[in-house]
Design a protein around this motif. Sequence first.
Motif, mmCIF file in Angstrom:
data_model
loop_
_atom_site.group_PDB
_atom_site.id
_atom_site.type_symbol
_atom_site.label_atom_id
_atom_site.label_comp_id
_atom_site.label_asym_id
_atom_site.label_seq_id
_atom_site.Cartn_x
_atom_site.Cartn_y
_atom_site.Cartn_z
ATOM 1 N N ALA A 244 19.584 -3.661 3.782
ATOM 2 C CA ALA A 244 19.472 -2.243 3.433
ATOM 3 C C ALA A 244 18.411 -1.607 4.321
ATOM 4 C CB ALA A 244 19.099 -2.097 1.962
ATOM 5 N N TYR A 245 18.804 -0.531 5.008
ATOM 6 C CA TYR A 245 17.900 0.185 5.910
ATOM 7 C C TYR A 245 17.662 1.602 5.395
ATOM 8 C CZ TYR A 245 18.336 -3.356 9.606
ATOM 9 O OH TYR A 245 18.286 -4.520 10.341
ATOM 10 N N GLY B 280 15.888 3.694 9.975
ATOM 11 C CA GLY B 280 16.137 2.374 10.504
ATOM 12 C C GLY B 280 15.121 1.332 10.082
ATOM 13 N N LYS B 281 14.334 1.590 9.023
ATOM 14 C CA LYS B 281 13.374 0.621 8.513
ATOM 15 C C LYS B 281 14.078 -0.341 7.561
ATOM 16 C CE LYS B 281 9.355 0.258 5.436
ATOM 17 N NZ LYS B 281 8.447 1.023 4.530
ATOM 18 N N PHE C 28 21.425 3.171 4.886
ATOM 19 C CA PHE C 28 22.719 2.538 5.123
ATOM 20 C C PHE C 28 22.552 1.037 4.990
ATOM 21 C CE2 PHE C 28 20.507 2.882 9.128
ATOM 22 C CZ PHE C 28 20.725 1.669 9.771
ATOM 23 N N LEU C 29 23.653 0.329 5.133
ATOM 24 C CA LEU C 29 23.689 -1.118 4.958
ATOM 25 C C LEU C 29 24.239 -1.747 6.232
ATOM 26 C CD1 LEU C 29 23.175 -3.004 2.429
ATOM 27 C CD2 LEU C 29 25.651 -2.961 2.108
ATOM 28 N N LEU C 30 23.642 -2.862 6.651
ATOM 29 C CA LEU C 30 24.181 -3.661 7.751
ATOM 30 C C LEU C 30 24.645 -4.995 7.184
ATOM 31 C CD1 LEU C 30 24.747 -4.165 10.779
ATOM 32 C CD2 LEU C 30 22.429 -5.146 10.920
ATOM 33 N N MET C 31 25.919 -5.254 7.342
ATOM 34 C CA MET C 31 26.546 -6.495 6.874
ATOM 35 C C MET C 31 26.700 -7.418 8.080
ATOM 36 S SD MET C 31 30.335 -6.531 5.147
ATOM 37 C CE MET C 31 31.394 -7.982 5.108
ATOM 38 N N GLU C 32 26.091 -8.619 8.013
ATOM 39 C CA GLU C 32 26.125 -9.543 9.143
ATOM 40 C C GLU C 32 26.668 -10.901 8.711
ATOM 41 O OE1 GLU C 32 22.805 -8.815 12.363
ATOM 42 O OE2 GLU C 32 21.858 -9.054 10.402
ATOM 43 N N ALA D 57 20.942 5.956 13.718
ATOM 44 C CA ALA D 57 20.227 4.690 13.503
ATOM 45 C C ALA D 57 21.214 3.533 13.370
ATOM 46 C CB ALA D 57 19.338 4.790 12.267
ATOM 47 N N ALA D 58 22.327 3.785 12.684
ATOM 48 C CA ALA D 58 23.357 2.758 12.548
ATOM 49 C C ALA D 58 23.994 2.436 13.892
ATOM 50 C CB ALA D 58 24.415 3.215 11.546
#
Length: 489
Positions: free
Chosen positions: A461-462, A466-467, A444-448, A180-181
Amino acid sequence: MNIQHDSRPLASGALTASLIALGLLHGCGGSDVDEASRPQYIQSAFVMVGTKNETLARVITNYAPPAIDGAQAACPIISVDGGSGRMTLRSAPATAALRPTASDPADSKPSVFPVTVCEQTIPASAKSVNVAGVTLPLPKTDPQRIIVFGDSGCRMKKADNAWQSCGDTTAWPFEKVANAAAALKPDLVLHVGDYHYRENACPSDIAGCKGSPWGYGWDTWRADLFKPAAKLLAAAPWVMVRGNHEECARAGQGWFRFLDPQPFSANRSCDLAMNDVTANYSDPYAVKLGADTQVIVFDSAKNPKVALKPEDTQFAIYQKQFRQVADIAAKSGLANNIFTNHHPILAFAPIAGAKPAQASPALTSVMSSLYAQAYYPPGVNLALHGHVHNFQAISFKTGQTATIVSGTAGDNLDVALPDPLTAQSEPAPGAVIDHISHHASFGFLLMERRAKPSTGWSFKAYSADGKLLATCLQQGYALSCDKSGFITP
């Protein structure tokens, strides 16, 4: 990200021609392929960022060359922008003698590494890198999307009677998390530690982990990390943070062979317990994320569970290293210094049926000796951690560095924090919470990177599927999240 040039240039021009003449490299029109470069031998090929912001290509191979050729010959040819040469040997196949581990000797075994690890520093100017037909991802100067997670392996631990179902993607969803990441097409991956958890043999009557590899050798590293994370390793370069499961009495031998960003040496291999006092600690370093941000990587693998005293050896070691962190932050001249290590510092350790504990009394005891109740040195705006197996995003009324915990990639989850937390709940003395968002589900975490003129980042935070669960915005020392308290997945 600033990437240093390789001091060992790759083969090109006349040197490439010489390799062809020697039979080490074949021209495009030939039917033969360099034997070490055949795809079937390559177990993993990935890119990581080194301690000087250099790009490091690593390959794990099970090719065994004829004895007369030597261990170096096991390494494949790497091609960079058309120039080619054989990768440098990092570590040869070996079986490390049984050493003291975190388990009883009867529940331990020697670590077997029947693979060769090869590496190559890639020039900053490189546009294309290929090994055995695989194109490797290269760092971007100004990364926009960074995956952050930790605690990804499958727990098999006799002392806790903990036997995770490693073949069940619901019970151990790390491959699902990693895929998903990868689908989000990140520019970089930051793993905040604890890659390996299969310490002891699964009992014969536990169906969920029956037949799983165990111990600290290559077979367990492959099962816990390299196989389930294959798509994510292929998607982007990684920054590797060391966790307590990679300390010398646990999976440190594999850590130094496969993931440590420094040159490999026998004294820092964890093979001999007498060298642990050196190998269990590494100096902090920084990874630049464009013109305004850097991540300062700190090795807390040997962090104890209780407060340290000034007379303790570890107190002096960590005090010196936090002074190094302060120096790195002060000299950077950057608006955003993000600290990352495995163990949370200004966060909570949840306890079933009881008030949550302070996550790291050992590190806060050292930090408070230097910076009182600020804990972190000036200029450190945000901290990213794992170790606690939940998600926490915390901002403070009292001005301390904002904190995010993302230890939910695969290992057994911790219980949820109380909701709401009591007014007296503090992750460290004097750190008064202004805002907290938290959940206890895999993900997991997505940092943008946020749009200018902000110098901060957003953190999404997903779930494992992937939600999107929550979004937090960082500005300076503060976080603001769109959801407060417990987040329902």
